[in-house]
Enzyme design. Structure first.
Site, PDB file in Angstrom:
ATOM      1  CB  VAL A 181      -1.006  -0.051   1.178  1.00 40.01           C
ATOM      2  CG1 VAL A 181      -0.349   0.150   2.519  1.00 40.01           C
ATOM      3  CG2 VAL A 181      -2.137   0.934   0.957  1.00 40.01           C
ATOM      4  CG  ASP A 182       5.153   2.981   1.839  1.00 42.41           C
ATOM      5  OD1 ASP A 182       4.803   4.141   1.588  1.00 42.41           O
ATOM      6  OD2 ASP A 182       6.218   2.680   2.412  1.00 42.41           O
TER       7      ASP A 182
ATOM      8  CB  VAL B 216       5.703  -6.572   3.565  1.00 39.90           C
ATOM      9  CG1 VAL B 216       7.179  -6.789   3.826  1.00 39.90           C
ATOM     10  CG2 VAL B 216       5.448  -6.384   2.077  1.00 39.90           C
TER      11      VAL B 216
END
Ligand code: APR
Length: 174
Positions: free
Chosen positions: A32-33, A125
């Site tokens: 998402v980053d 992650v």
């Protein structure tokens, strides 16, 4: 209902603030980053680089949060928080995940945010089992909303149908 689970891409949401599941350097990454940085444009990297280091390589320690503008995103603000890496559950993971949500909501409230969307922090992650993370996330948000007037609406934005189902179950809507 002030807390709602939705399935979708958090970068598309026209809310006052979206939360980013970042790393401690706020240097961008995958998941998402990466999606948030791509959608916001290069100014977001510049804004993150302007956030001071609190120790070498760390701009935002795990469990804390920092705020920037949203730049090209529909969201006005991005609140960057760093979830815990899952080490089996005995390394303060629930307390750190709680702190991520609380500190994000604190910053949001300070900035007058009425609508905010969270991704499934640490559930990619960082390996936090979603069935364990979802109740922690929801309890932290409920605790904040019980004591504060803002934000008025909190979206839990899950990328996959499976993750949305886990969060809906934890919210008690299944
Ligand atoms: N919208 C909503 N959710 C998304 C999106 C998106 N566009 N893209 C991915 N996700 C979901 C993932 O499917 C996962 O369920 O966000 C959840 C969180 O996964 P990660 O992004 O991997 O976040 P996390 O587990 O907290 O790991 C953070 O990943 O990219 C790096 O820099 C980041 O080092 C940090 C680590």
């Amino acid at each position: 209902m002030p807390i709602e689970v939705i399935q979708g891409d958090i970068t598309r949401l026209p809310v006052d603030a979206i939360v980013n599941a970042a790393n401690e350097a706020l240097s961008g990454g995958g998941g998402v980053d990466g999606a948030i940085h791509r959608a916001a444009g290069p100014e977001l990297h510049e804004a993150c680089r302007a956030i001071p280091f609190v120790r070498p390589h760390v701009r935002c320690p795990t469990g804390e949060a920092r705020i920037t503008a949203g730049f090209a995103l529909p969201a006005r603000h991005v609140i960057h928080t760093v979830g815990p890496v899952w080490h089996g559950g005995d390394q303060d993971e629930p307390a750190l995940l709680t702190s991520c949500h609380r500190e994000s909501l604190r910053l949001a409230t300070e900035h007058g945010v009425r609508t905010i969307a969270f991704p499934a922090i640490s559930c990619g992650v960082f390996g936090y089992p979603p069935e364990l993370a979802a109740p922690v996330a929801i309890a932290s948000i409920r605790e904040w909303l019980d004591a504060h007037a803002l934000p008025a609406d909190v979206l839990l934005c899950c990328f996959s149908a499976g993750m949305a189902s886990v969060f809906r179950h934890a919210l008690g809507t299944t």
